[in-house]
Design a protein around this motif. Structure first.
Motif, PDB file in Angstrom:
ATOM      1  N   VAL A  22     -12.947  -5.396   2.271  1.00 37.65           N
ATOM      2  CA  VAL A  22     -12.725  -4.363   2.905  1.00 37.65           C
ATOM      3  C   VAL A  22     -13.880  -3.096   2.796  1.00 37.65           C
ATOM      4  O   VAL A  22     -14.085  -2.537   3.717  1.00 37.65           O
ATOM      5  N   GLU A 138     -12.809  -7.466   9.640  1.00 39.15           N
ATOM      6  CA  GLU A 138     -11.960  -6.372   8.972  1.00 39.15           C
ATOM      7  C   GLU A 138     -10.517  -6.606   9.437  1.00 39.15           C
ATOM      8  O   GLU A 138      -9.457  -6.713   8.398  1.00 39.15           O
ATOM      9  N   ALA A 150      -6.242  -1.025   7.147  1.00 41.86           N
ATOM     10  CA  ALA A 150      -7.507  -1.971   7.472  1.00 41.86           C
ATOM     11  C   ALA A 150      -7.520  -2.373   8.847  1.00 41.86           C
ATOM     12  O   ALA A 150      -8.287  -2.464   9.464  1.00 41.86           O
ATOM     13  N   SER A 154      -9.830  -1.743  12.159  1.00 41.91           N
ATOM     14  CA  SER A 154     -10.261  -2.605  13.019  1.00 41.91           C
ATOM     15  C   SER A 154      -9.929  -2.670  14.413  1.00 41.91           C
ATOM     16  O   SER A 154     -10.619  -2.966  15.095  1.00 41.91           O
TER      17      SER A 154
END
Length: 240
Positions: A22, A138, A150, A154
């Motif tokens: 990440v 991601e 995350a 994305s």
């Protein structure tokens, strides 16, 4: 579309690897979007293009969103910063929508007439090729890790890819048939999508959270089955 299953008991070693991934993809996203923002804003102002300026502002928002995720994963326990990171991402979407809408309306009302921008066309095409890969990487990592921020980031990266397509169409219609109205209309599309994504980011902060932080975790008062509408995931970040 399907909701993200919660990954319980993820091994510590695997979690460390995923968190490192990440950080890497966030660093790549920030670097790309800084360059993209500088080029888009410069070319957009030169061509009086609301869509291109809006795209540049979206790149700035991408940097802010990725920075929020980077801040989260810089902590010893990133999960404790999950909610705050999601709120920052949502606010960044709404800020983008306001700025782009104002600029687009000015253009539609005749304050500025967009001109063809070969630099903008090249930038939009290149972004359309790069951003889907960054988003996929991601999202895949965030889903396995169980990180709402995350996955939300994305989605914002994927939004950038779709906006690249919208921008490309608007710029081509301006440069080809000379439809100057297409540019601010494309900008308004960017703003509308940004509002929607901001709402989903704000509502989806618990969707992908690890079991220990979810409202539906074992023992949580009023917990519901993972992925149900009751836990706020109906239209949240966990959907693909």
């Amino acid at each position: 579309m399907t909701t993200l299953p919660v990954r319980a008991g993820l091994p510590a070693a695997r979690r460390t690897v995923l968190e490192r991934r990440v950080r890497l993809v966030v660093a790549a996203t920030i670097t790309w979007n800084v360059v993209e923002a500088v080029v888009a804003l410069s070319a957009g102002r030169a061509a009086s293009s609301s869509a291109l300026v809006g795209f540049g502002l979206d790149s700035v928002v991408e940097v802010l969103s990725a920075a929020a995720v980077a801040w989260q994963f810089a902590a010893p326990d990133p999960r404790r910063r999950e909610r705050t990171a999601m709120r920052l991402i949502a606010v960044s979407f709404w800020g983008l929508a306001v700025l782009v809408t104002v600029d687009a309306l000015r253009s539609l009302l005749g304050a500025a007439e967009p001109h063809p921008s070969p630099v903008g066309i090249a930038l939009a095409a290149l972004s359309l090729a790069v951003m889907p890969f960054l988003s996929w990487f991601e999202r895949r990592t965030g889903r396995e890790l169980g990180s709402a921020s995350a996955v939300a980031d994305s989605r914002q990266t994927l939004l950038c890819a779709w906006l690249s397509a919208v921008l490309l169409v608007g710029l081509l219609l301006t440069a080809g048939p000379g439809w100057t109205w297409a540019d601010p209309v494309a900008a308004l599309v960017i703003a509308a999508v940004a509002v929607r994504e901001g709402v989903e980011a704000w509502r989806g902060d618990a969707c992908c959270a690890p079991a220990g932080l979810r409202r539906d975790a074992p023992g949580a008062a009023g917990g519901s089955a993972p992925g149900t509408a009751a836990d706020g995931c109906a239209d949240g970040c966990c959907r693909t």
